[in-house]
Structures are given as structure tokens and as C-alpha cells.
Design a protein around this motif. Structure first.
Motif, PDB file in Angstrom:
ATOM      1  N   UNK A 222       0.839  -1.210   0.000  1.00 24.93           N
ATOM      2  CA  UNK A 222       0.000   0.000   0.000  1.00 24.93           C
ATOM      3  C   UNK A 222       0.871   1.257   0.000  1.00 24.93           C
ATOM      4  N   UNK A 223       1.926   1.196   0.803  1.00 28.21           N
ATOM      5  CA  UNK A 223       2.827   2.347   0.895  1.00 28.21           C
ATOM      6  C   UNK A 223       3.522   2.596  -0.446  1.00 28.21           C
ATOM      7  N   UNK A 224       4.028   1.530  -1.053  1.00 29.22           N
ATOM      8  CA  UNK A 224       4.706   1.659  -2.357  1.00 29.22           C
ATOM      9  C   UNK A 224       3.729   2.243  -3.385  1.00 29.22           C
ATOM     10  N   UNK A 225       2.538   1.642  -3.447  1.00 28.99           N
ATOM     11  CA  UNK A 225       1.553   2.057  -4.463  1.00 28.99           C
ATOM     12  C   UNK A 225       1.168   3.531  -4.310  1.00 28.99           C
ATOM     13  N   UNK A 226       1.211   4.027  -3.063  1.00 25.83           N
ATOM     14  CA  UNK A 226       0.831   5.431  -2.835  1.00 25.83           C
ATOM     15  C   UNK A 226       1.818   6.403  -3.506  1.00 25.83           C
ATOM     16  N   UNK A 227       2.959   5.901  -3.971  1.00 26.21           N
ATOM     17  CA  UNK A 227       3.935   6.759  -4.663  1.00 26.21           C
ATOM     18  C   UNK A 227       3.728   6.775  -6.180  1.00 26.21           C
TER      19      UNK A 227
END
Lengths: 187, 187
Positions: free
Chosen positions: A21-26
Motif C-alpha cells: 500500500x505504501x509503495x503504491x501510494x507513490x
């Protein structure tokens, strides 16, 4: 179903839900039309693209107006003008979409941030760019050593469904031959 | 005086004395003679090479016995047959030394170990291979777009002292022209 980007990264390194989720938020989702330009001549190149759905070509038009294709990108491939992207300089090639599709875009700042924060993402991108380096070096070798027929077969082996998805003139522009020569090879 | 490898890595990331000693312990020093082969046809490629002193060429001999040069490497450059090195397969090109010199060699296992243990080393190698990828992509672009004269000038700009250190026939083999054509360009 796993997100295509997660599936893709997990071929190299496992991720928790929270990490993904954190990666995708970038990244930013971007819908593309057929024949849409994603990199235009001499402009800045703020993004690298991950192909969720669709087919792109990176190419160069020479002084005589002849098109040369540097790379195709189908689902699960990364593409950009890396010279321009990493050095934040003007584009050295063009990028356009051959089909309607969906991409994920990431800026250099976000890519560097993820690499600095997550060792496993730096590892992932190191392996990806290494594969790209090898592909480019092998492409140079093939140009030195293989016949057009052999390079055509190699291309179809690398991208088995490319012949169905890409106009014949683009395959010819990748191989550096005329459409007529390509037709002779195909028959 | 700083060790050349330390100087080189510190262009990207600072290292403590202890870190550098640890990194260096994963490399092996290798003296090379002039015309020594470091990668031989179809053999395995266990090492990547860092040039401390000397000049190497990676090349390919085609079916007609004609030599094509893929890359030169001078002091501070990394070189190997990366396809073979990373995939632990047989060599796809040859590597030989043009001068007496000194190299540092690292095995894939040691390189992977350093990358896994030290995020900053994974970062260093990611940036290095990215620069290599860009250079290869720009070389493909140059082959599509530039005249031999322009590619010759680009080569001399990239490696200013190459013309003094490398036989003319090797410069011709890099550019893909005969020695006679090169002589016309130089005059």
C-alpha cells in the motif's frame, strides 16, 4: 486478485499488505488512449511508466523522417527515456501508446525516496535495471552478429504476442528494415 | 592517498574506514598482461572487473572473423559480460586487456552478499548499472541517428585519452568501420 504491480515486485521480493500500500501510494494511475504521446520531443521526462495494460513504443525519428524503435513495452514492463528521466534533461526519444491502456507513473523523487527508505525496493530496481542493461547489451551484440531473419525470430521469442498487437511497420522499424523486407521474412 | 575503489564508491556514497576495508575484502587483486584474455569464448564468467589501472575491451568476433567492440574500459570503469555473469551462463562476448594493468575482481556471490548486507552498496551498484543502461541505450540511439564522424567525435568526448591508448583498428572496430574509413575521418 493481487495487484499487477504487487505480483510483479513479488517475483523478486515478498511484500506485506502494508508495504505494498505504501509503495503504491507513490504511483499515479494514468489511462492512455491509442496513439497518445507520453514523452514528446525535447520535453522534460518527469516519469517512469509501468504498463498495467497496453503496449507502448519508445522511438526516435531521424533527420530523414525515418522512425527507429528502441523498445516496446507490454504488460509488466517498465519504460521511460532513462537518460532524460535520471538526469532531468530534455527527451532523447519519444514514447507513444499503440493501444488504449492503463499505466502507473512514478516520479524520480518518489522512486529515489522509495529506494532510500526500503532496501528491498532498491534491490528490486537494481535487478530490473540490470535486466534492462543486459537486454540492451544483447541487442547491440545481435545487431553486430545476427541476420535480420534471426533478429526477427529473437524478437518474436522475446515478445510472443507482439506480432498480433503491433503494426507490421513498427516491427520493421524495430528491426531497421523496410516493410517489404519484413514481408519477405514473414512469408 | 585514498584507494581508487574507495574514491570511486565515495563519488556516490561516503564510507567509513571499516566499511571500506570490509568491502575491499570481497575483491581480489589481479595483475594483467597486455593481450591477456579475461573472458574466453563460451566459458563461464565468474567475475566482474573494476579497472584500477589499464585498458580493456569487450568484443565479439562474427562468423566472418570480423571483430566488433562492445565496450572499452579504462581506470574507474566496471566491465564484464553481464548476461553471462548475472545468469551464470556461458560467455556471449570476449574480454581482453590492451595494456599491462591491475584489476579488482568480484564474484557474483560476493557482490550479492555486499548488496544484501549494505544498503548503501546496493544503492551504489544500482546507480552504476543505471549509468551503464543509459550508455547502452544512447549507443543504440547513436547507431540509429548519428553519422560515423559524429559517433567518432562522441567516443573521443566520452574517453578523451582513448585515441592515445588504443590501436586505430580497435577504434574502427568500435565504430563498425574499416581502418581506411577511420583514417579518412581522422584527417
Amino acid at each position: 486478485m493481487l495487484h499487477p504491480l504487487r505480483q510483479h515486485i513479488e517475483q523478486i521480493t515478498p511484500l506485506s499488505d502494508k508495504e505494498f500500500e505504501y509503495i503504491l501510494s507513490h504511483f499515479t494511475r494514468k489511462k492512455v488512449r491509442r496513439h497518445q504521446f507520453l514523452i514528446e520531443e525535447a520535453e522534460l521526462v518527469p516519469y517512469e511508466f509501468f504498463v498495467v495494460q497496453g503496449c507502448l513504443k519508445a522511438f526516435h525519428t531521424d533527420r530523414n523522417g525515418k522512425e527507429h524503435i528502441i523498445q516496446f513495452a507490454l504488460e509488466g514492463w517498465w519504460i521511460s527515456d532513462y537518460q532524460a528521466f535520471f538526469n532531468q534533461g530534455p527527451a532523447t526519444m519519444l514514447l507513444s501508446s499503440l493501444e488504449e491502456g492503463e499505466l502507473l507513473t512514478i516520479s524520480l523523487a518518489n522512486r529515489n525516496k522509495l529506494c532510500a527508505e526500503m532496501h528491498k525496493i532498491e534491490h528490486f530496481f537494481r535487478l530490473k535495471i540490470t535486466a534492462g542493461f543486459i537486454a540492451m547489451q544483447q541487442r547491440i551484440l545481435a545487431g553486430m552478429n545476427l541476420s535480420v531473419q534471426e533478429r526477427y525470430e529473437k524478437l518474436l521469442k522475446l515478445y510472443p504476442d507482439l506480432a498480433q498487437r503491433v503494426p507490421k511497420q513498427d516491427i520493421a522499424a524495430y528491426l531497421g528494415v523496410s516493410r517489404e523486407t519484413l514481408s519477405r521474412l514473414r512469408s
